[in-house]
Design a protein around this motif. Structure first.
Motif, PDB file in Angstrom:
ATOM      1  N   ALA A  25       0.831  -1.209   0.000  1.00 35.82           N
ATOM      2  CA  ALA A  25       0.000   0.000   0.000  1.00 35.82           C
ATOM      3  C   ALA A  25       0.865   1.258   0.000  1.00 35.82           C
ATOM      4  O   ALA A  25       2.016   1.246   0.453  1.00 35.82           O
ATOM      5  N   SER A  26       0.296   2.334  -0.491  1.00 34.98           N
ATOM      6  CA  SER A  26       1.002   3.623  -0.497  1.00 34.98           C
ATOM      7  C   SER A  26       1.171   4.134   0.933  1.00 34.98           C
ATOM      8  O   SER A  26       0.474   3.689   1.857  1.00 34.98           O
ATOM      9  N   GLU A  27       2.080   5.084   1.101  1.00 29.98           N
ATOM     10  CA  GLU A  27       2.289   5.665   2.428  1.00 29.98           C
ATOM     11  C   GLU A  27       1.025   6.338   2.944  1.00 29.98           C
ATOM     12  O   GLU A  27       0.699   6.236   4.126  1.00 29.98           O
ATOM     13  N   ALA A  28       0.300   6.989   2.053  1.00 34.69           N
ATOM     14  CA  ALA A  28      -0.949   7.640   2.464  1.00 34.69           C
ATOM     15  C   ALA A  28      -1.950   6.613   2.973  1.00 34.69           C
ATOM     16  O   ALA A  28      -2.622   6.829   3.989  1.00 34.69           O
ATOM     17  N   ARG A  29      -2.045   5.476   2.302  1.00 37.15           N
ATOM     18  CA  ARG A  29      -2.972   4.424   2.718  1.00 37.15           C
ATOM     19  C   ARG A  29      -2.529   3.796   4.046  1.00 37.15           C
ATOM     20  O   ARG A  29      -3.366   3.477   4.896  1.00 37.15           O
TER      21      ARG A  29
END
Length: 88
Positions: free
Chosen positions: A47-51
């Motif tokens: 997953a992305s850092e934002a997620r």
């Protein structure tokens, strides 16, 4: 009982998220492993850092409760949460 003292940050190598709490007027450095988020908070691998940060914030109440219990059972200045800590 506690107060957040540090914004959550993703650790190098995406090993986990660090955050801080005040527990019984004592600062405690805390880390939750990404593996714990994947296994118990439905974070998808890669997953992305934002997620990752959103998943942490969405599960924060439970994460904080487990952190408090672990810190009170084993008083130290650092608490590391792994998948096993969330098993019932």
């Amino acid at each position: 009982m506690d107060t957040v003292i540090a914004e959550p940050q993703i650790l190098p190598g995406r090993r986990g998220i660090s955050f801080g709490l005040m527990i019984r007027r004592t600062p405690v450095e805390c880390v939750i492993a990404i593996a714990a988020l994947e296994e118990h908070f439905w974070l998808e691998p890669g997953a992305s850092e934002a997620r990752i940060l959103r998943t942490f914030r969405d599960g924060y109440a439970r994460i904080r409760a487990v952190t408090e219990r672990k810190a009170l059972a084993h008083p130290e200045s650092r608490v590391e949460l792994v998948p096993n800590d969330f098993r019932r």
